[in-house]
Structures are given as structure tokens and as C-alpha cells.
Design an enzyme around this catalytic site. Structure first.
Site, short mmCIF file in Angstrom:
data_model
loop_
_atom_site.label_atom_id
_atom_site.label_comp_id
_atom_site.label_asym_id
_atom_site.label_seq_id
_atom_site.Cartn_x
_atom_site.Cartn_y
_atom_site.Cartn_z
N GLU A 7 -16.09 112.68 63.93
CA GLU A 7 -15.92 113.54 65.10
C GLU A 7 -14.80 113.09 66.02
O GLU A 7 -14.05 113.89 66.56
CB GLU A 7 -17.24 113.60 65.89
CG GLU A 7 -18.35 114.28 65.14
CD GLU A 7 -19.64 114.28 65.93
OE1 GLU A 7 -19.56 114.42 67.16
OE2 GLU A 7 -20.71 114.14 65.32
N ASP A 80 -21.77 112.26 63.40
CA ASP A 80 -22.83 111.47 64.05
C ASP A 80 -24.20 111.67 63.40
O ASP A 80 -24.49 112.74 62.85
CB ASP A 80 -22.91 111.82 65.54
CG ASP A 80 -21.77 111.21 66.33
OD1 ASP A 80 -21.12 110.29 65.82
OD2 ASP A 80 -21.54 111.64 67.48
N ASP A 82 -27.16 112.63 64.07
CA ASP A 82 -28.17 113.41 64.80
C ASP A 82 -28.00 114.88 64.44
O ASP A 82 -27.19 115.24 63.58
CB ASP A 82 -28.06 113.19 66.31
CG ASP A 82 -26.70 113.59 66.88
OD1 ASP A 82 -25.85 114.11 66.11
OD2 ASP A 82 -26.46 113.36 68.07
N GLU A 84 -26.71 117.46 66.07
CA GLU A 84 -25.38 118.01 66.32
C GLU A 84 -24.37 117.52 65.28
O GLU A 84 -23.51 118.27 64.83
CB GLU A 84 -24.91 117.65 67.73
CG GLU A 84 -25.68 118.33 68.84
CD GLU A 84 -25.47 119.84 68.86
OE1 GLU A 84 -24.32 120.29 68.70
OE2 GLU A 84 -26.46 120.57 69.04
N TYR A 303 -26.07 103.90 68.04
CA TYR A 303 -25.95 105.26 68.56
C TYR A 303 -26.87 105.46 69.76
O TYR A 303 -28.03 105.07 69.74
CB TYR A 303 -26.28 106.27 67.46
CG TYR A 303 -25.86 107.68 67.79
CD1 TYR A 303 -24.53 107.97 68.09
CD2 TYR A 303 -26.79 108.71 67.79
CE1 TYR A 303 -24.14 109.27 68.39
CE2 TYR A 303 -26.39 110.02 68.07
CZ TYR A 303 -25.07 110.29 68.37
OH TYR A 303 -24.68 111.57 68.67
N ARG A 305 -27.87 108.25 71.49
CA ARG A 305 -28.70 109.44 71.73
C ARG A 305 -29.91 109.36 70.81
O ARG A 305 -29.85 109.76 69.66
CB ARG A 305 -27.89 110.71 71.50
CG ARG A 305 -26.79 110.90 72.52
CD ARG A 305 -26.04 112.21 72.35
NE ARG A 305 -25.02 112.34 73.37
CZ ARG A 305 -23.76 111.94 73.23
NH1 ARG A 305 -23.38 111.39 72.08
NH2 ARG A 305 -22.88 112.08 74.20
N HIS A 350 -35.39 107.63 64.23
CA HIS A 350 -34.20 107.20 64.95
C HIS A 350 -34.38 105.78 65.47
O HIS A 350 -35.43 105.43 65.98
CB HIS A 350 -33.91 108.14 66.13
CG HIS A 350 -33.53 109.52 65.70
ND1 HIS A 350 -33.26 110.52 66.60
CD2 HIS A 350 -33.37 110.06 64.47
CE1 HIS A 350 -32.95 111.62 65.95
NE2 HIS A 350 -33.02 111.36 64.66
#
Length: 893
Positions: A7, A80, A82, A84, A303, A305, A350
Site C-alpha cells: 500500500e 495490510d 486486515d 481493508e 500492525y 489496527r 489478530h
């Protein structure tokens, strides 16, 4: 050669070094396409078909990726780890397939939780397939947010002028803030008394004991409710003898908290560092993406989030090794600690936020980090290592004491504690973090030696009066904690949701407390009255649960959309028949404490203060809601709404001008008036009349002839500058009181300074401003407050402090920051959106290209695109023109 898509361009450089010449790493700069901000982007009648749009900048990047893939042996999607990130990989893959450049080349999906060489190489060695259920969950959320924002916002515009937007998560979060304010308004203060005795042991040591029982029964907290009862008990204690009934000392253990999640990191950074949620995420993003340490770029944290609290087994082992070497084996528990989250709908797969290497201590990386990065890394490292350390061992002592006054007895208790072994506290103390619960309860100091059955000497009896206090307003951190507890939103959206509410002026941040503004309370009251279900906490959380079931592959995403849309569309249709009088009646009832605050004389707060017979009610105008009289037009009393009903009442001004006297120089009449932007003073009449708004802190009731003349005399000449000979003046502007010399504006502390500041101090203030700004073409050059990095088309992006306030600069493009926006909190995506909007207006030729830069890596395009689109929406002249912008507002959620 394999093409790897990530990204962020900064990640691309780092990962390219790790992988070597057999790989070409390219950045997507966040999302490469999104739903167009127009009607029909999501079509419920076509089974929720969705139309996607690729902007100019993304199209160029996709061409670069496609060209590289044509010459490659395969494609590796490494966005990433997740939802998104999975969606970005899906979008990239779908576009490449439509371009027909893949052929039969292998496509792999890899994900890594940390940007280190080991993590990246391990991920490349263990690829997987694209997680389609996770993509479906993204599609469902994106469609829901679009449908809610695109259909609900126009209802607000039609029925509640001045309201800007509504959203699936945004509106429920706003309700939390407004509900807390309503709790505070309803709160009734109660009196209570605390009684304690200062006692002395036979060895001469003093300590304090609290009254806990009297008249043969235990006293509940705040049980002593008035001074009369307090004096009776004080008299009993004053004449009593004191004997120790029992003394008990027992060991207790206090365990460490788990490593950080997104929410707890934001809470701790708020409490310990004073960071806003968005600032915390910006700094964490830098630590995650990597820092140059001795010539090598290394990601320092995992990460950021996440709502998981567990660490990977290898990182737990690394933490235990670091504990043994840095603290000693005494601090190492026998077994590793295993944590589970209490948050609703947490994604247990996660990993928590932790250092990528526990042996890389804060002291070792200090010289490579700026101040904020070091502070946050220090927090993450200490919390991470403490989570695997031994428990703190505390000895808690409780003394039960009897007071006897001629047979009338009372019980007192003294407690104390001492840390026998500090354990994890040696690394990290988590007590009293903003919004975090701790189980310490160890605020009492250590007690002196006390023995059972011994007598104590009374030194003093204390009886102190107290009053109950309402619940505190939310801070950003405690609001996010509440959202997490209720299952509203997800880690990637917490900070963005709060920022949206601040940007919409639905709430303000006053000394780190979130205060709902009048327009925010009006929107919440409207939605609670007519869309009750869709601002319900349980409903929102249950919808999040369904979306998580989609992620797990347990529920079809379109089934979720069908169930939601059927009832939601019916509710929207019902509002078409809703009359404005129905809306006003509901709002008058719901917001009575705000709209009609109690009066000191006890009179009916709904009776007009001007005519004495009319009834006050909310009215809706072009610029929003206000309070007006039912006897209009005979009585044209109006009053603005604000978040503080009492100050509104004080600020009430009739539309009829109130004469204050004549101007001593011109002889013109000076009047106090009320306009659509609040109270103001005016000299004379007609187009040539001079006007001045009342400065902050001045209310209509305090304005007299002298103050009005002073305001209308501004700007005021202070005197010529001793070096240039040019006049220095003072005045009141958009950004508050100021002094001005030769184009250089410098703010002063208060409006009083404008009238009283002398030449020497004015010269000093100007010089201080110029020294910060540096030299510039005949006036002070704008000082760079913050550097955001390089623009994709070349040139630095900076936040600067200019003549008219803070702004974003890139090359020749200057874009003013929204009023109230903290310059230090501006993100690169926000800056790019502002630059794009400004470039498009000024016709620099870079408008289309620059506009797309808002879709950068840090927060994904759903936020970045909304930042730009939301600004356009606010400029709509009428709902008919504004309607196409609504979907962009929905992206904010």
C-alpha cells in the site's frame, strides 16, 4: 521476476531491500478505486450491484502495476493484514484481470504483521489465497455505509436545515456524547459527609481511620447526608475511647495488563502523553512502516489496527528472554501469560500491538526517533514486556477499630498497603490511565505497627462536606473505550469516526473533553425520534456481529444487506410524510434542557422574555435551528442555540435594536443587535454602517456604551515601529485578537490586550512572530510547523503558520486549514485532499491529479476520499445541489 504490491511507497522501498533483485515492489497508495459519490453506486433493486470508479492518479498507478505484471513471472499481493488490506488486494486483482495482463501467471496473497526482514521473508515463503469472506465483509460494510449516508443525510437536510450528515457508526457515536451530556443536565447534586479520626498508637505513630458503621449498622457510601447527622456522629466520636478490634495483613497479587490493542493504546497515549487518537495512529503508523536504524529500515512495532490481546508464541518467548536478561529471573513467571479480550466481537486471530524485537529497548533507538515516536515506542515496549512479567506482590493491612462513647458505639477502619515485590511494575505502571480500569486499589499508604486489643489515643475528628458530581464528559480515549465495549465500530474506524464528528462541528474538544454542540444534539434528537432503531447501541452492535459472521464465512453478505435495506428503506419512505411541525414538537420535548434552560426567577422558560405572552419554540431556518417567539411577526425575538443553554439564555437579544448611546466622534446612534451569526454592535444605519461582532467571552448583558465604542473604534493605532516607522495597529479578526505591522499579524492573549497593549510590548510580540517565521518578501515568511513528507509528483508537503492562520503548502499551492483544526494533527491524506481541492479551484492544472493523492497509505481510501469529498459537501447551496455529495460523507463512517 515477481511483482509485489503493497500500500505505502515507504513500505515498498523497505520491502524491496528485503526481497532483493528477483522482486519488484510497487505501491498502490491505498485503495485504487471506490464508489462514486453519486446516485446509483449501490443499487438495491439489482441485488446490491456496486459501481466502482478509478480516479486519475490511481489509474496511472494501476497502469504502472499492469505494465510491470506483463513482464513478470507472477503477482504477490502484500497489502495490510486486515479487512481493508484484503479489499485493496481484491480491487487490484480485479482490475488486472479486466486489463487481461495476468494470463496464467500465479497470484499469491501474503500478509505480515510486522515489517521486518524475517516477517516479510516468512510471509513470502507461506502464501495463501485471497480471503473472499473478508472481502465480502468489506463490500457489505462499504455498501451499508453508502446506503445509510446517501439516504439518511438528505432526510436531515430537508427536515433539519443546518445538519450536515448522518452515518451508520458516526451517528451512534454522536449519540453517546449527547446522551452523556443529557445525563449531566439531569443530574441532581446530593450532599454527603465523610467522617474520620486521626488516631495515635501507644508507640506515638499517627494514622487515619474512616467511619464505616454506627448505631449498630454498616454505613453505605454517602450514607451521612446532612450536617446535622454529621455533627451528631462527630460528637459521638469526639467523646469516645478507641480500641483495636482486629488487625489483618494478607498478601495479594496484582497482575499486569495485556499488551496494547488499538483502543487501549489510544487510551494510554491520551492519558500519559496527551496525544489525540488520530495523533496516536499517525505516530504508530510511522513506527510500523519502519525507521532507519544504522542504515537499515526496520519496523519497530507490529500492525497497529487490532483488537487482539495475544502475542505470537515466538514473541512471548522473546519477551521472556528479555525479561530474564534485563530484569532478572525473579521477574519471570513460571509459565507464559495467556490473555483473552473482553471486547465485543474482537478478532482473536489478530495479534496485539508489540515491539518487533524486545531486545531493541527504547534507549537503544532513542537517537533514531523523533520525540513523539520515542514516547509512543517507549509505551508499547514497556506495556508489551510487562504483560509477560511476574505479578506484583502487595501486603494489604486492615485494622478494625471500635469507638465507644458511654455505650454508643461506632466502627472505624484503617487500611494500608505496601509493595513487597514490584514485579511488572518495574517496567510499566498502568494505574489511572484515561478510561482504563485497573485493579490496584492501593492508594492507601503503609500503616504503622498496630496490635489487636490495644487502646488508641484520639488526636482529631474530621467531618468533611461533599457533593456528588455528575458523570464526566467523554474524552477521545474514554469514548473509544465505550465504543469498543458496546461493539460499535472497529479498530480501524475509531479515530476516524471521532475526527468526523469534530470536523462536522457536531462536537468540540474542550480541554480534552468532548462537548456536543447544538447542531450535534439536534441531529441526535431527530434521529432518536424518527430513526430510533438505527441509532440504537444494540442494533449497531448486532449489525457488526453479522458483518463479523460474514468475515468468518458463516453468513452471506447480500443476505445481511437485504435484511437491513427492507426496514431501513421503509423508514426513509415514512419520513416523506413527516411535517416540520412534527419535527419541532419532538425536538422541543427531547431537548428541553438545552432549548429552554431554567431561569433564575423560576418563571416559565418557554414564555417569551420580550413580549411576555408568546411561547418560545425551536424554529428551522436556512442556517439551522434557532429559538423564536410564537407571536411572530408582532414579536421578532430570536435566540441562537449553543451547547450551553444557560449562556444562550444570557445572550438573548431581541431583533429590535437596543440603543446604547451616540458615538462621541460621529454622533451616530450605536445599537446592540442580534443577527444570524450572533449578537453584534452597530454604528449608524444602512450599507455604510459599521458593525463588530462581540468577541469570545463577551455577552450582550455586559455590553455598555463604553465597550461598544471601543469595539467600533478598531483597528486601533498603537504607534510607529521604531525601526521601520510604519504604524503598528491592533484589532479583532477571524483568528482572535492581534497586532499588525507591515503585513505581519501576531496574536495576543485577549481582547483586553487589543485596547491596552503599548508600543514596546507590541514591538516585542511582532519581533517574536518574525523570529519564528523568518524573513520573507517584505513580510514575515510563513513558518513550517510540520513536515508531512514528499508529494508523489515531487516537492515537500508542509503545514505552515501564515498571515491568516495555519495552512498546508505544496509548491505554489496553499490550502487553508479548516477553522479549529490543530495544525499538529494534520495527516498527509488530509493535506492531500485540501491541496487537491485548492488546486482544482485555482486552475493550476494539477487539480485532477493532485486530488487523487488523498488516497494514501495510512488510512485507506475510505477515509481519505471522504476527507476531500466532505469539504465539497459543506459548500452546497441547497439539498438539490448537495445530494450527489452524500455518498462521500458516508465514506467517513
Amino acid at each position: 521476476m515477481n511483482v509485489v504490491v503493497v500500500e505505502s511507497p515507504s513500505k515498498a522501498k523497505t520491502i524491496n531491500k528485503y526481497l532483493g533483485p528477483g522482486y519488484k515492489v510497487l505501491a498502490s497508495f491505498g485503495h485504487v478505486r471506490d464508489l462514486p459519490a453519486k446516485d446509483g453506486s449501490v443499487r438495491p433493486d439489482e441485488d446490491f450491484e456496486m459501481s466502482w470508479e478509478v480516479d486519475a492518479a490511481s489509474a496511472k498507478r494501476m497502469k504502472d502495476i499492469a505494465d510491470a505484471v506483463k513482464e513478470s513471472d507472477g503477482l504477490i499481493l502484500a497489502t495490510d493484514p486486515d479487512r481493508e488490506g484484503e479489499a485493496i488486494s481484491w480491487h487490484v486483482l480485479d482490475l488486472l484481470r479486466k486489463k487481461k495482463v495476468l494470463g496464467d501467471k500465479p497470484v499469491k496473497r501474503v500478509a505480515f504483521n510486522a515489517i521486518t526482514k524475517k516477517a516479510v521473508l516468512d510471509a513470502i515463503a507461506h502464501p495463501r489465497e485471497l480471503d473472499i469472506p473478508l472481502v465480502d465483509a468489506y463490500l457489505a460494510r462499504r455498501a451499508l455505509d453508502y446506503l445509510v449516508g446517501f439516504n439518511l443525510s438528505p432526510v436531515l437536510w430537508r427536515k433539519l436545515p443546518g445538519a450536515r450528515s448522518a452515518g451508520r457508526v458516526q451517528s451512534v457515536t454522536l449519540r453517546l456524547v449527547c446522551d452523556r451530556e443529557a445525563e449531566i443536565e439531569r443530574f441532581v447534586t446530593e450532599e454527603y459527609w465523610n467522617l474520620s479520626a486521626l488516631l495515635k498508637t501507644p508507640r506515638g505513630d499517627e494514622f487515619e481511620a474512616r467511619l464505616v458503621s454506627a448505631d449498630g449498622k454498616r454505613l453505605a457510601p454517602r450514607a451521612v447526608g446532612n450536617g446535622e447527622e454529621a455533627n451528631r456522629l462527630k460528637t459521638l466520636l469526639d467523646g469516645a475511647t478507641y480500641v483495636v478490634d482486629s488487625i489483618e495483613a494478607k498478601p495479594v497479587k496484582r497482575n499486569p495488563s495485556p499488551p496494547f490493542t488499538t483502543s487501549t493504546l489510544q487510551q494510554a497515549a491520551s492519558s500519559k502523553l496527551g496525544f489525540s487518537a488520530s495523533r496516536t495512529m499517525q505516530v504508530a503508523q510511522k513506527l510500523y512502516e519502519g525507521v532507519d536504524i544504522g542504515g537499515e529500515t526496520v519496523g519497530l512495532i507490529t500492525y497497529m489496527r487490532t483488537d487482539g490481546v495475544q502475542m505470537a508464541p515466538e514473541s512471548i518467548e522473546a519477551a521472556r528472554e528479555a525479561i530474564g536478561s534485563q530484569f532478572g529471573n525473579r521477574y519471570l513467571p513460571e509459565k507464559p501469560r495467556i490473555y483473552s479480550t473482553k471486547a465485543k466481537n474482537a478478532q482473536e486471530a489478530h495479534e496485539a500491538i508489540r515491539p518487533t524485537d524486545f531486545n531493541r529497548t527504547p534507549d537503544q533507538v532513542r537517537r533514531f526517533l523523533d520525540g513523539d515516536m520515542l514516547k509512543l515506542y517507549d509505551l508499547v515496549w514497556k506495556r508489551g514486556i510487562a504483560s509477560q512479567m511476574a505479578s506484583a506482590e502487595i501486603e494489604r493491612t486492615t485494622a478494625e477499630i471500635t469507638a465507644d462513647n458511654a455505650g454508643n458505639k461506632a466502627g472505624l477502619r484503617a487500611t494500608g498497603s505496601v509493595i513487597r515485590f514490584d514485579g511488572f511494575i518495574a517496567a510499566y505502571t498502568d494505574a489511572k490511565e484515561d478510561g482504563e480500569q485497573t485493579d490496584d486499589g492501593d492508594e492507601d499508604g503503609r500503616l504503622p505497627e498496630i496490635n489487636a486489643r490495644e487502646s488508641l489515643a484520639k488526636q482529631k475528628i474530621n467531618a468533611s462536606q461533599h457533593f456528588t458530581e455528575p458523570p464526566p464528559r467523554y474524552s477521545e480515549a474514554t469514548l473509544i473505550k465505550k465504543m469498543e465495549e458496546l461493539g460499535i465500530g472497529r479498530p480501524s474506524t475509531y479515530a476516524a469516526t471521532v475526527t468526523t464528528l469534530l470536523d462536522r462541528d457536531y462536537i468540540t474538544n474542550d480541554k480534552r473533553k468532548l462537548v456536543p454542540q447544538a447542531k450535534g444534539r439536534l441531529v441526535t434528537a431527530f434521529l432518536e425520534s424518527f430513526f430510533t432503531r438505527y441509532v440504537g447501541y444494540d442494533f449497531t452492535a448486532s449489525l457488526e456481529e453479522k458483518l463479523d459472521q460474514v468475515s468468518a464465512g458463516e453468513v452471506n453478505w447480500k443476505d445481511v444487506l437485504r435484511d437491513f435495506w427492507k426496514d431501513f428503506f421503509a423508514q426513509i419512505e415514512e419520513t416523506k410524510e413527516l411535517r416540520v411541525t412534527n419535527v419541532l414538537d419532538a425536538l422541543n420535548e427531547e431537548l428541553a434542557p438545552l432549548v429552554f434552560p431554567k431561569r433564575e426567577d423560576g418563571s416559565d422558560p418557554r414564555i417569551c422574555q420580550v413580549c411576555g405572552t408568546g411561547k418560545l419554540s425551536l424554529k428551522l431556518g436556512k442556517y439551522g435551528a434557532f429559538v423564536g417567539c410564537s407571536n411572530y411577526p408582532e414579536c421578532n425575538f430570536t435566540r441562537q442555540l449553543s451547547s450551553d443553554g444557560n449562556s444562550d439564555a444570557e445572550a438573548s437579544v431581541s431583533n429590535e435594536p437596543q440603543a446604547l448611546g451616540k458615538d462621541p466622534h460621529t454622533g451616530e446612534e450605536i445599537t446592540l443587535r442580534s443577527g444570524r451569526f450572533g449578537p453584534y454592535v452597530q454604528r449608524g444605519d444602512g450599507k455604510e454602517a459599521k458593525r463588530s461582532s462581540l468577541p469570545k467571552g463577551w455577552t450582550p448583558s455586559t455590553i455598555d456604551h463604553e465597550k461598544a465604542v471601543a469595539l467600533l473604534s478598531l483597528p486601533r493605532d498603537i504607534g510607529p515601529h521604531p525601526e521601520t516607522g510604519k504604524m503598528i495597529s491592533s484589532g479583532l479578526g477571524r483568528y482572535g485578537p492581534f497586532v499588525l505591522h507591515d503585513g505581519t499579524y501576531a496574536n495576543v492573549e485577549s481582547i483586553e490586550d487589543v485596547f491596552s497593549i503599548g508600543l514596546n510590548r507590541a514591538v516585542s510580540v511582532i519581533a517574536d512572530k518574525q523570529s519564528k517565521a523568518g524573513a520573507g518578501r517584505g513580510r514575515a515568511a510563513a513558518v513550517a510547523l510540520k513536515e508531512l513528507g514528499e508529494h508523489a509528483e515531487g516537492g515537500a508537503i508542509t503545514v505552515r503558520d501564515g498571515r491568516y492562520g495555519p495552512y498546508v503548502n505544496w509548491g505554489k499551492v496553499n490550502a487553508t486549514l479548516p477553522q479549529g483544526k490543530d495544525p499538529q494533527s494534520v495527516t498527509v491524506e488530509e493535506a492531500l485532499a485540501l491541496i487537491a481541492e485548492r488546486a482544482a479551484k485555482s486552475g493550476t492544472g494539477k487539480g485532477k491529479t493532485t486530488k487523487a493523492k488523498a488516497k494514501t497509505t495510512a488510512t485507506k481510501s475510505s477515509k481519505a476520499a471522504a476527507d476531500g469529498a466532505a469539504k465539497k459537501t459543506t459548500k452546497a447551496k441547497a439539498p438539490a445541489k448537495a445530494k450527489p455529495k452524500t455518498a462521500a460523507k458516508a465514506k467517513k463512517d
